[in-house]
Design a protein around this motif. Sequence first.
Motif, PDB file in Angstrom:
ATOM      1  N   PHE A   1     -32.103  24.164-104.321  1.00 23.34           N
ATOM      2  CA  PHE A   1     -32.099  24.962-103.101  1.00 23.34           C
ATOM      3  C   PHE A   1     -30.674  25.356-102.714  1.00 23.34           C
ATOM      4  O   PHE A   1     -29.718  24.636-103.036  1.00 23.34           O
ATOM      5  CB  PHE A   1     -32.723  24.181-101.941  1.00 23.34           C
ATOM      6  N   PRO A   2     -30.520  26.493-102.002  1.00 20.88           N
ATOM      7  CA  PRO A   2     -29.190  26.828-101.462  1.00 20.88           C
ATOM      8  C   PRO A   2     -28.696  25.716-100.539  1.00 20.88           C
ATOM      9  O   PRO A   2     -29.491  25.023 -99.900  1.00 20.88           O
ATOM     10  CB  PRO A   2     -29.444  28.126-100.687  1.00 20.88           C
ATOM     11  N   GLN A   3     -27.408  25.557-100.472  1.00 18.23           N
ATOM     12  CA  GLN A   3     -26.831  24.463 -99.691  1.00 18.23           C
ATOM     13  C   GLN A   3     -27.077  24.659 -98.200  1.00 18.23           C
ATOM     14  O   GLN A   3     -26.868  25.739 -97.650  1.00 18.23           O
ATOM     15  CB  GLN A   3     -25.328  24.366 -99.954  1.00 18.23           C
ATOM     16  N   LEU A   4     -27.531  23.596 -97.548  1.00 24.62           N
ATOM     17  CA  LEU A   4     -27.715  23.604 -96.097  1.00 24.62           C
ATOM     18  C   LEU A   4     -26.407  23.227 -95.403  1.00 24.62           C
ATOM     19  O   LEU A   4     -25.645  22.392 -95.915  1.00 24.62           O
ATOM     20  CB  LEU A   4     -28.789  22.593 -95.683  1.00 24.62           C
ATOM     21  N   ASP A   5     -26.182  23.814 -94.248  1.00 25.72           N
ATOM     22  CA  ASP A   5     -25.047  23.411 -93.411  1.00 25.72           C
ATOM     23  C   ASP A   5     -25.502  22.226 -92.562  1.00 25.72           C
ATOM     24  O   ASP A   5     -26.139  22.394 -91.517  1.00 25.72           O
ATOM     25  CB  ASP A   5     -24.591  24.572 -92.536  1.00 25.72           C
ATOM     26  N   LEU A   6     -25.192  21.026 -93.038  1.00 28.13           N
ATOM     27  CA  LEU A   6     -25.676  19.825 -92.363  1.00 28.13           C
ATOM     28  C   LEU A   6     -24.910  19.533 -91.080  1.00 28.13           C
ATOM     29  O   LEU A   6     -25.258  18.592 -90.352  1.00 28.13           O
ATOM     30  CB  LEU A   6     -25.585  18.626 -93.314  1.00 28.13           C
ATOM     31  N   GLU A   7     -23.884  20.320 -90.774  1.00 26.37           N
ATOM     32  CA  GLU A   7     -23.112  20.106 -89.551  1.00 26.37           C
ATOM     33  C   GLU A   7     -23.765  20.773 -88.339  1.00 26.37           C
ATOM     34  O   GLU A   7     -23.416  20.480 -87.194  1.00 26.37           O
ATOM     35  CB  GLU A   7     -21.686  20.638 -89.730  1.00 26.37           C
ATOM     36  N   THR A   8     -24.702  21.688 -88.585  1.00 28.51           N
ATOM     37  CA  THR A   8     -25.378  22.343 -87.467  1.00 28.51           C
ATOM     38  C   THR A   8     -26.367  21.389 -86.815  1.00 28.51           C
ATOM     39  O   THR A   8     -26.743  20.362 -87.394  1.00 28.51           O
ATOM     40  CB  THR A   8     -26.122  23.601 -87.947  1.00 28.51           C
TER      41      THR A   8
ATOM     42  N   THR B   1     -36.230  10.603 -89.021  1.00 24.41           N
ATOM     43  CA  THR B   1     -35.575   9.297 -88.973  1.00 24.41           C
ATOM     44  C   THR B   1     -36.181   8.420 -90.069  1.00 24.41           C
ATOM     45  O   THR B   1     -37.354   8.050 -89.984  1.00 24.41           O
ATOM     46  CB  THR B   1     -35.786   8.619 -87.601  1.00 24.41           C
ATOM     47  N   PRO B   2     -35.433   8.111 -91.110  1.00 17.56           N
ATOM     48  CA  PRO B   2     -34.066   8.583 -91.365  1.00 17.56           C
ATOM     49  C   PRO B   2     -34.041  10.064 -91.721  1.00 17.56           C
ATOM     50  O   PRO B   2     -35.071  10.649 -92.066  1.00 17.56           O
ATOM     51  CB  PRO B   2     -33.616   7.721 -92.542  1.00 17.56           C
ATOM     52  N   LEU B   3     -32.859  10.685 -91.647  1.00 14.05           N
ATOM     53  CA  LEU B   3     -32.733  12.094 -91.979  1.00 14.05           C
ATOM     54  C   LEU B   3     -33.138  12.349 -93.426  1.00 14.05           C
ATOM     55  O   LEU B   3     -32.760  11.609 -94.338  1.00 14.05           O
ATOM     56  CB  LEU B   3     -31.289  12.553 -91.748  1.00 14.05           C
TER      57      LEU B   3
ATOM     58  N   PRO C   1     -36.954  15.704-102.780  1.00 14.52           N
ATOM     59  CA  PRO C   1     -35.948  14.808-103.383  1.00 14.52           C
ATOM     60  C   PRO C   1     -34.539  15.364-103.158  1.00 14.52           C
ATOM     61  O   PRO C   1     -34.329  16.584-103.203  1.00 14.52           O
ATOM     62  CB  PRO C   1     -36.313  14.820-104.871  1.00 14.52           C
ATOM     63  N   ARG C   2     -33.597  14.472-102.923  1.00 17.16           N
ATOM     64  CA  ARG C   2     -32.223  14.920-102.666  1.00 17.16           C
ATOM     65  C   ARG C   2     -31.688  15.763-103.834  1.00 17.16           C
ATOM     66  O   ARG C   2     -30.970  16.744-103.631  1.00 17.16           O
ATOM     67  CB  ARG C   2     -31.318  13.712-102.430  1.00 17.16           C
TER      68      ARG C   2
ATOM     69  N   VAL D   1     -35.937  22.177 -94.036  1.00 21.38           N
ATOM     70  CA  VAL D   1     -35.225  21.606 -92.890  1.00 21.38           C
ATOM     71  C   VAL D   1     -34.659  20.241 -93.280  1.00 21.38           C
ATOM     72  O   VAL D   1     -35.044  19.646 -94.291  1.00 21.38           O
ATOM     73  CB  VAL D   1     -36.165  21.457 -91.665  1.00 21.38           C
ATOM     74  N   TYR D   2     -33.738  19.785 -92.452  1.00 25.51           N
ATOM     75  CA  TYR D   2     -33.140  18.454 -92.638  1.00 25.51           C
ATOM     76  C   TYR D   2     -33.236  17.741 -91.305  1.00 25.51           C
ATOM     77  O   TYR D   2     -32.508  18.041 -90.353  1.00 25.51           O
ATOM     78  CB  TYR D   2     -31.678  18.591 -93.068  1.00 25.51           C
TER      79      TYR D   2
END
Length: 362
Positions: A148-155, A181-183, A140-141, A177-178
């Motif tokens: 959870f620790p914040q993910l760097d979604l820009e990678t 489809t959909p993400l 769940p978001r 992991v992130y």
Amino acid sequence: MVEPKISAISPPQPSRVEPKLWQYCAGHSVKIPKLHSKVYYFPQGHLEHACLNFPNTETLSLLDGHRPFNPCIVSAVDYLADPHTDEVFVKLLLTPITDGCVHEPPAEVREDEPKGDEFVSSGKTLTLSDANNGGAFSVPRSCATSIFPQLDLETKQPSQELSVTDIHGKIWEFRHVYRGTPLRHLITTNWSKFVDEKKLVCGDSVIFMKKKNSFGDIFVGIRRHTKFGAAKITKESVMEAVELANKNIAFEVEYHPTVEGFCDFVVDAKVVEDAMKINWNCGMKIKFSLKNEDSSKRWSVFKGTISALSAPNRPWRMLEVFIYKLDHLLYYMQYFCFINIITIEVDINMIFHNLMMRGSLN
């Protein structure tokens, strides 16, 4: 020839659980009596707690000749988790009050609330896909962002390793992991092993927890869709407790908040004594809440009218209530203990919020 000695392997024992972690696993609707508090113990409720189905007349006859309720002091509280199912429960040591007086413990040993850090939590009921031990867990978001620790979604391929401690202290190494489809947020690595070892099925729930305002340890607990706690409480153990209570000797009870038809058979004294002051009578309109076992809504509010009363000195199930809920066209009769009820005709702020009959209606 001398036969080799075979050492007996002792069965795994319940794990002690930090009280606040225990509370999140049990759910906030579950209220455990405070250490050193005055309570009332209801033998019939205890017997119902131990029966997978409502006890029959022969079983109920075991209580003949015993007091219908016993005032007690909570002398010890052990917060535990089952070694096989991860279901949480407590053991309460209850000391009968014999002189009518409540002996307050010294201030230095009094424990009004569980001590420790505040926690935040996020839970999810497992889907078929989540419980497939060849798949992944769709996170769940709210869990991904608050636990959870914040993910760097820009990678390009956002991911991180998570060390998560279960209710018994075992550490699980997951990969978060992130993708897709959909993400979406997923737990992949070792999730299948977790599902297999914990024997998780669709409908079970997992609860992720961590200390508030902390980047430290993450914990995981389980709530079972199919409840197993009652099967471990025998009628013999209930009657042993009842006999000791009748002799004014301290006794121990197990209290399983996840048991089907869970009954709060150890009740805060103020709740009981306030309920005893009400002049219950036929025709009185009342309302109460019931937990839903097969609905997306956790609680439903019902209204009813008292249609009959049994002997007032036996409060467990003393009220026969005609229940109606118009939006569901639901009409039926049911018996309750008077401490479950909020009256509509009498304006009081007292409610025993864990209804003794919740989840047990046919």
